[in-house]
Scaffold this motif. Structure first.
Motif, PDB file in Angstrom:
ATOM      1  N   GLN A 135      -5.576   4.181  -0.115  1.00 14.43           N
ATOM      2  CA  GLN A 135      -5.395   5.439  -0.832  1.00 14.43           C
ATOM      3  C   GLN A 135      -6.460   5.532  -1.933  1.00 14.43           C
ATOM      4  OE1 GLN A 135      -3.230   7.711   0.020  1.00 14.43           O
ATOM      5  NE2 GLN A 135      -1.551   6.675   1.096  1.00 14.43           N
ATOM      6  N   GLN A 181      -6.329   6.388   9.554  1.00 10.63           N
ATOM      7  CA  GLN A 181      -6.738   7.726   9.140  1.00 10.63           C
ATOM      8  C   GLN A 181      -7.961   8.180   9.913  1.00 10.63           C
ATOM      9  OE1 GLN A 181      -3.730   8.267   7.466  1.00 10.63           O
ATOM     10  NE2 GLN A 181      -5.087   9.755   6.450  1.00 10.63           N
ATOM     11  N   ASN A 239      -9.809   2.395   6.501  1.00  9.86           N
ATOM     12  CA  ASN A 239      -8.696   3.279   6.840  1.00  9.86           C
ATOM     13  C   ASN A 239      -8.643   3.497   8.355  1.00  9.86           C
ATOM     14  OD1 ASN A 239      -6.745   4.207   5.033  1.00  9.86           O
ATOM     15  ND2 ASN A 239      -8.180   5.576   4.002  1.00  9.86           N
ATOM     16  N   GLY A 249      -0.363   0.886  11.443  1.00  9.64           N
ATOM     17  CA  GLY A 249       0.264   2.176  11.673  1.00  9.64           C
ATOM     18  C   GLY A 249       0.417   3.041  10.450  1.00  9.64           C
ATOM     19  N   VAL A 250       0.165   2.498   9.260  1.00  5.24           N
ATOM     20  CA  VAL A 250       0.262   3.292   8.035  1.00  5.24           C
ATOM     21  C   VAL A 250      -1.121   3.360   7.400  1.00  5.24           C
ATOM     22  CG1 VAL A 250       2.654   2.573   7.662  1.00  5.24           C
ATOM     23  CG2 VAL A 250       0.798   1.305   6.571  1.00  5.24           C
ATOM     24  N   GLN A 251      -1.249   4.246   6.411  1.00  3.72           N
ATOM     25  CA  GLN A 251      -2.545   4.398   5.755  1.00  3.72           C
ATOM     26  C   GLN A 251      -2.891   3.143   4.970  1.00  3.72           C
ATOM     27  OE1 GLN A 251      -3.136   8.201   3.924  1.00  3.72           O
ATOM     28  NE2 GLN A 251      -4.924   7.533   2.720  1.00  3.72           N
ATOM     29  N   ASP A 298       4.714  -3.130   2.840  1.00  5.97           N
ATOM     30  CA  ASP A 298       4.478  -1.849   2.165  1.00  5.97           C
ATOM     31  C   ASP A 298       3.421  -1.998   1.065  1.00  5.97           C
ATOM     32  OD1 ASP A 298       6.292  -0.493   3.670  1.00  5.97           O
ATOM     33  OD2 ASP A 298       7.888  -0.492   2.159  1.00  5.97           O
ATOM     34  N   ASN A 338       6.753   2.453  -3.605  1.00  6.99           N
ATOM     35  CA  ASN A 338       5.985   2.418  -2.364  1.00  6.99           C
ATOM     36  C   ASN A 338       5.669   3.825  -1.856  1.00  6.99           C
ATOM     37  OD1 ASN A 338       8.467   3.238  -1.485  1.00  6.99           O
ATOM     38  ND2 ASN A 338       8.763   1.587  -0.003  1.00  6.99           N
TER      39      ASN A 338
END
Length: 989
Positions: A907, A875, A872, A902-904, A791, A816
C-alpha cells in the motif's frame, strides 16, 4: 703622487665595472619552495624592463640579461626575491611563503578582497577542481566541495540541472535556490549547462548575512559567484589544448538486477495461484527467453567527447583570454543526448592611469533531447515490468523489432524514439562590460552592465509512418526568448585614517537596476500523412497557436562600510533597499542590513611565540534579507480569456493580494578558523536562520472561486553548522598526500503556519508542515505482517495526527484495514537530509598526481513509488516483479516481508519511505605531467599531461530504487545517474 694613484685606480675600476656590466649572458637555474618542490610558472623578469620568462613544470628557467642586471622572481603566495647578475651562470632560487602574498583574492559583493580580510563566511573552489570533468554541468563537479552547499543530480539526462541549496530550505513557498552570479551579474541556474568548466577561474560561495546582505532580496538563500578566467598582463601568449573521450554506463544496476528471471517469476505464479502449471507450460512453449530488459532500454558504453582550446596573455596595458569548447554526451536512454559549443572572449585594458575598461562575451549553442517515458510509462520508467520470457529480438532477422515487441506489446524503444523526434536548441549569450575611473588615489567609480539572454526553440513530432497513428502525424513548434538586463553603478573609496597606517576604511555606495522580459509563442497541427511533409502547414487538423509575455523589474540602492584596525580587528556594515514590481505599489520597497566582525587573533602579540599555531580567526555576523522569488503577478488580480460562441470572453483568472510584501529572513553566525603545525586547516561555523512572513500559497475553499491565494504567513527556522578540514599527511620534495572532509549539519523546524493550523499536508506529496517539527513525511505507518494470519497491519494515529506515535510496539494499537485518510500521520521522518558533504584525497609523487572525491548525504529519505508497481503481484498480475516478493507469508508463524497470497502486497504507506542516504565516488583521477626532458625535445610544447578520470564509479546505498540522489519527495520511473570513464590529454604551447 698618492692622489694621482687613487685617481688612476678609480678610473680603472670604473672602466672595468662599465665593461663588465655591458657584457650580456644567459643565466639559468631552478626555482623551488621551502620544501624543495619545484615551482612552475614563476615570473622571472629583468627589473625595469619587459624582458622576462616563466619557469617550466620542473621549475627551470633561462633568461638572457646583462651582467649587473637585477632579476625579480615572483609567484602567487610567495614573497618576491631579487638577485643581481654577476659572473655566475646559474642562480638557484628558493621562494618562501609570505603571509601577505598568501592572501588569496576572493570575490565579495561588488568587488574583491584579500581572503585574510574577509569578514563573513566565504568558500572558494578553484577552477582546477572543475575542469576536465566528464559532465556538461559545472555543478556536478561542485557537489560535496563546499560545506553547507547541497547539490543533487536527480536525473541521468545529460542536460539535467542539479538542485542547489545552501544551509537548508529557506522558505516553504518562495524559492530556495541561491543567487547565481556570472562575472558579477545575475544569471539563471540553467546557465551551468551552458558554461565551459575550463573557462572558470573559481567559484565563490557567500554564506552569511555579512557577505550576502549587499545583494538584498535576491540573496536570501546565499550567493554563488562564478568568475571566469582573464588574461595576464606582460605575458607571452599561452595556448592550451585539451581533448577528452570516454564512455557512459548506468551508475548503479542493483535495482535493475533485482527483478525476477523467468524461472523465479513462473514458479511464483504457480505457487501463488496466479497461473496453473499448464498455463505456464503453454507460455514457455512459445516464449522461453530470459531477458534482462534494462540492457535493452538503456544503452551501454554511450560515448562522451570534449575538446577545449584557449589562449591567454597580454601586453603592458591589455590582457585577454579567448576560448572555444565542444562537448558531446549521448544519454543512456533512447532519444537522449546533449551537444554544446562555447566561445568566450574576455578582454581588459588600461586606457590610461585613471581609466580602465573590460568586456566579456561568452556564447553557447546547445542542442539536446530528453527521454519522456518516465513516471508511470512502461516504455522506460516501468519497463522492468516486462516479462523476462519475451524477447526483444526478432528471431528471423536477429535485430530489434520494427514496431511493437510481441508478447510485451510495447514499442521498441529505439523505434519509439526515432518516430517521435524531439529537438531543443538554445543560443545563450551572457555579455558584460565595465568602465572604471580612478580620478584620485583610493577612489574608484565603476559602471557595469550585464545581460543573461537566450533564445530557445523546441520542435516535437510524431511521424505519419508511426504504427501507433498511421497517416496521422503531428508537429509542434515553440520559441522562447528570455532577457535579464542588469545595470550597476558603484563608487568605492579606500583610505587610511591618521598617520600611523593602522586604520583602514573602505566605503562603497551603489545603485542597481534589473529588468526581465520573456516572450514565447507556439503552434501545433496534426494530420500530416507523409514523413517528408511534416511542417506545421502540412497538418490540416487541430491547428493551434499560443503566446505568453512576462516581465518584472528590481531597483536597488546599497552601501557598505568596512573598517579594520592594524590587520587585527574588522567591522563590516551593510545596508540595501530593494524595490520589486512583484509587489503592490504600497509594499514594493524593503530594507535589509547586516553587521559583521572579524578578529585575526593570530596577529596578536601573545600568540607570536606559539610556533605550532599558524592561524586563528574568529568571526561573527547578524543581518537580514528578503525573498521575492515567486510569480511575477501574484499580488495582482488578473483577468484571462476564453472562447465563447466564436468570440473572446473574459474571466477573473487570479485573485491577487495587494497586501503581499517581502518575505523576511534574519541570520546570525559565529565561526572560527584554525591552522596548526603548518599542516592542519580547520573551519567551523554555526548559524541560525529564521524566515518570517513567508510567501505561501494558502489554501481556500473552492466556493471562493479559487483554490489558493498567495499570502505572507508562517515562519521557518534553520540552524546548524559547517565544518571544513584538510591536513597534509605527507609534504616533502617528491610526495604530498592531503586528505580532506567537509560537511554541513542542518535542522529545520516549522514555527508557525497559516490560519492557526497545527499542520498542513501538501496535497499529493506525502509531506507535511507541522508546527514545532521539521518538514516530515506524512503517511500511514506500517506495523508489519501478523505472523498468525498473514495480515498486513498499520499503527493507528494519535488523536492529533501531527504527533508522532510513541507506542508503535503496542500490538493493540494496530488495524488490518487500510484507509489512507484515516491512517495518515507524522512518520517522524525528515523530508530533507540533515547531513551532507564530501571527502577525498589529493596526492602526488613527482610528476604523477592522484585525486579522489566522494559526496555523501545522510538521513536522506525518499518515497520509492517504483516499489508500488514492482512489489504488488496481485494488483498487477502478469507483470514481472521484484525478487523481494518471494518473501511472503504462507503459514502461521512465518516472519515475512509481505502478506499472504491473494491480497494487496504493498500500500502507499511508510514501507515506501526509504532511507536514500548514499556515498558516491564523484571523481577519481590519475594523471601524469610529462617531464621537461621529454617536452624540451619538441622545442615548442611547454606543458603536457595525460590522465584518466572516472565519475560516479562507486555508489554505496541501501536505497532499493534506481538512484538515491533524486532530490524530491518521491521517485518514480527515474532516469538514473550515469558513470563515466574518460581519457584525456592537455597540452600547453
Amino acid at each position: 703622487m698618492k692622489n694621482k694613484l687613487h685617481g688612476m685606480l678609480t678610473l680603472l675600476l670604473a672602466f672595468v665595472v662599465q665593461f663588465t656590466f655591458a657584457q650580456e649572458k644567459v643565466v639559468t637555474g631552478t626555482v623551488i619552495d621551502e620544501d624543495g618542490l619545484p615551482l612552475p610558472g614563476v615570473n622571472v623578469i629583468e627589473k625595469g624592463t619587459t624582458n622576462g620568462t616563466q619557469t617550466n613544470f620542473d621549475g627551470e628557467y633561462s633568461l638572457s640579461v646583462d651582467v649587473g642586471a637585477v632579476v625579480t622572481f615572483s609567484y602567487v603566495g610567495f614573497g618576491a626575491q631579487e638577485i643581481t647578475v654577476g659572473q655566475a651562470d646559474v642562480y638557484n632560487i628558493t621562494l618562501r611563503t609570505d603571509a601577505a602574498a598568501l592572501s588569496e583574492v576572493v570575490v565579495v559583493g561588488y568587488g574583491t578582497r584579500d581572503k585574510t580580510n574577509v569578514v563573513g563566511s566565504v568558500a572558494q573552489v578553484s577552477g582546477e577542481v572543475l575542469e576536465d570533468r566528464p559532465s556538461p554541468n559545472v555543478l556536478d563537479a561542485l557537489q560535496g566541495q563546499v560545506s553547507g552547499l547541497q547539490i543533487f543530480t536527480s536525473s541521468g539526462e545529460p542536460n539535467a540541472i542539479p538542485s542547489i541549496r545552501l544551509r537548508g530550505v529557506g522558505s516553504l513557498g518562495a524559492g530556495s535556490t541561491p543567487l547565481i552570479l556570472l562575472d558579477g551579474f545575475q544569471v539563471d541556474p540553467g546557465v551551468f549547462t551552458r558554461l565551459n568548466p575550463n573557462d572558470i577561474q573559481d567559484i565563490t560561495v557567500l554564506k552569511d548575512a555579512s557577505e550576502t546582505a549587499i545583494y538584498g532580496s535576491r540573496a536570501a538563500n546565499g550567493v554563488v559567484v562564478i568568475t571566469t578566467k582573464t588574461g595576464r598582463k606582460e605575458q607571452d601568449p599561452e595556448i592550451s589544448v585539451g581533448v577528452q573521450h570516454g564512455f557512459s554506463n548506468l551508475a548503479n544496476t542493483d535495482f535493475f538486477e533485482g527483478v525476477m528471471n523467468t524461472e523465479q517469476l513462473t514458479n511464483f505464479w504457480v505457487d501463488s495461484g496466479i497461473y496453473t502449471q499448464d498455463q505456464i507450460n503453454s507460455i514457455l512453449s512459445e516464449n522461453n527467453a530470459d531477458t534482462e530488459w534494462y540492457k535493452y532500454y538503456y544503452k551501454e558504453d554511450a560515448p562522451t567527447t570534449q575538446v577545449n582550446l584557449s589562449a591567454r596573455g597580454g601586453s603592458k596595458k591589455t590582457s585577454y583570454f579567448l576560448s572555444a569548447g565542444y562537448f558531446e554526451q549521448e544519454g543512456l536512454a533512447f532519444r537522449s543526448n546533449f551537444d554544446r559549443i562555447t566561445l568566450r572572449s574576455n578582454l581588459t585594458t588600461e586606457i590610461n592611469d585613471w581609466l580602465s575598461t573590460g568586456l566579456n562575451v561568452p556564447l553557447a549553442y546547445s542542442t539536446d533531447q530528453e527521454n519522456p517515458y518516465g513516471s508511470n510509462s512502461t516504455n522506460r520508467g516501468l519497463a522492468l515490468l516486462a516479462q523476462p520470457f519475451y524477447s526483444p529480438i526478432n528471431p528471423e532477422t536477429g535485430e530489434r523489432y520494427e514496431g511493437v515487441i510481441p508478447g510485451w506489446n510495447r514499442y521498441d524503444p529505439m523505434y519509439l524514439a526515432n518516430n517521435n523526434p524531439y529537438d531543443r536548441t538554445r543560443f545563450q549569450i551572457n555579455p558584460s562590460a565595465f568602465v572604471e575611473l580612478s580620478p584620485i588615489e583610493g577612489l574608484s567609480l565603476k559602471s557595469a552592465v550585464g545581460i543573461d539572454a537566450y533564445d530557445e526553440r523546441i520542435t516535437s513530432e510524431r511521424l505519419p509512418s508511426f504504427v501507433g497513428s498511421l497517416n496521422d502525424g503531428s508537429r509542434s513548434e515553440s520559441f522562447r526568448r528570455d532577457v535579464l538586463l542588469t545595470i550597476s553603478n558603484t563608487a568605492q573609496y579606500d583610505f587610511n585614517l591618521g598617520n600611523d597606517g593602522v586604520h583602514d576604511v573602505s566605503a562603497l555606495i551603489g545603485h542597481e537596476f534589473t529588468d526581465y522580459d520573456r516572450e514565447s509563442f507556439s503552434a501545433s497541427s496534426t494530420g500530416q500523412s507523409d514523413d517528408r511533409l511534416t511542417m506545421l502547414g502540412q497538418g490540416p487538423n487541430n491547428r493551434d497557436v499560443g503566446q505568453t509575455i512576462a516581465e518584472y523589474s528590481l531597483e536597488s540602492f546599497f552601501g557598505r562600510l568596512t573598517y579594520s584596525f592594524n590587520e587585527k580587528y574588522y567591522l563590516n556594515l551593510t545596508l540595501r533597499e530593494d524595490g520589486s514590481s512583484r509587489f503592490g505599489r504600497d509594499n514594493r520597497k524593503a530594507q535589509f542590513w547586516a553587521v559583521g566582525s572579524r578578529w585575526n587573533a593570530i596577529n596578536e602579540d601573545f600568540f607570536s611565540n606559539i610556533s605550532w599555531l599558524d592561524n586563528l580567526v574568529l568571526r561573527a555576523s547578524i543581518g537580514t534579507s528578503g525573498n521575492s522569488d515567486i510569480g511575477n503577478y501574484n499580488s495582482y488580480a488578473l483577468v484571462g480569456t476564453n472562447q465563447y460562441q466564436g468570440k473572446t470572453g473574459w474571466s477573473l483568472a487570479t485573485p491577487g493580494n495587494p497586501a503581499l510584501q517581502w518575505e523576511s529572513q534574519q541570520t546570525a553566525q559565529v565561526g572560527v578558523e584554525v591552522g596548526l603545525f603548518d599542516r592542519v586547516r580547520l573551519s567551523v561555523e554555526y548559524y541560525d536562520r529564521l524566515t518570517e512572513n513567508m510567501l505561501i500559497d494558502v489554501p481556500y475553499p473552492f466556493t471562493t472561486g479559487f483554490s489558493e491565494v498567495t499570502e505572507n504567513t508562517g515562519s521557518l527556522k534553520n540552524y546548524g553548522f559547517d565544518l571544513a578540514l584538510d591536513f597534509d599527511v605527507v609534504k616533502d620534495k617528491d610526495w604530498s598526500i592531503t586528505p580532506y572532509v567537509n560537511f554541513n549539519y542542518n535542522q529545520n523546524k516549522v514555527t508557525e503556519l497559516f490560519q492557526g493550523r497545527d499542520y498542513w499536508i501538501i496535497p499529493n506529496t506525502g509531506v507535511s508542515w507541522s508546527v514545532g517539527e521539521p518538514l516530515s513525511f506524512f503517511y500511514p505507518v506500517f506495523a508489519g505482517i501478523n505472523p498468525e494470519n498473514g495480515d498486513a497491519e498499520w499503527y493507528l494515529p494519535n488523536e492529533n495526527p501531527d504527533e508522532i506515535v510513541n507506542n508503535r510496539q503496542d500490538p493493540n494499537n494496530v488495524t488490518n484495514v487500510f484507509n489512507t485518510a484515516a491512517l495518515q500521520q507524522n512518520t517522524g521522518i525528515d523530508r530533507y537530509p540533515p547531513l551532507n558533504g564530501g571527502f577525498g584525497l589529493r596526492a602526488n609523487y613527482k610528476d604523477i598526481y592522484f585525486e579522489s572525491h566522494f559526496a555523501f548525504s545522510s538521513g536522506k529519505y525518499l518515497i520509492n513509488n517504483d516499489r508500488y508497481f514492482y512489489e504488488n503481484p496481485f494488483q498487477f498480475p502478469g507483470f514481472n516483479q521484484s525478487e523481494r516478493i518471494l518473501d511472503y507469508w504462507q503459514e502461521p508463524g512465518d516472519e515475512s516481508l509481505f502478506p499472504r497470497a491473494g491480497v494487496q502486497f504493498t500500500q502507499f504507506d511508510s514501507r515506501l519511505i526509504e532511507d536514500a542516504s548514499f556515498i558516491r565516488l564523484k571523481n577519481i583521477t590519475l594523471g601524469y605531467n610529462l617531464s621537461p626532458e621529454i617536452l624540451n625535445a619538441t622545442g615548442f610544447v611547454k606543458g603536457a599531461k595525460v590522465y584518466i578520470t572516472g565519475r560516479n564509479l562507486l555508489t554505496f546505498t541501501d536505497y532499493l530504487g534506481p538512484d538515491p540522489e533524486v532530490d524530491s519527495n518521491l521517485g518514480l520511473g527515474t532516469n538514473p545517474n550515469t558513470e563515466q570513464i574518460v581519457f584525456g590529454v592537455d597540452l600547453q604551447f
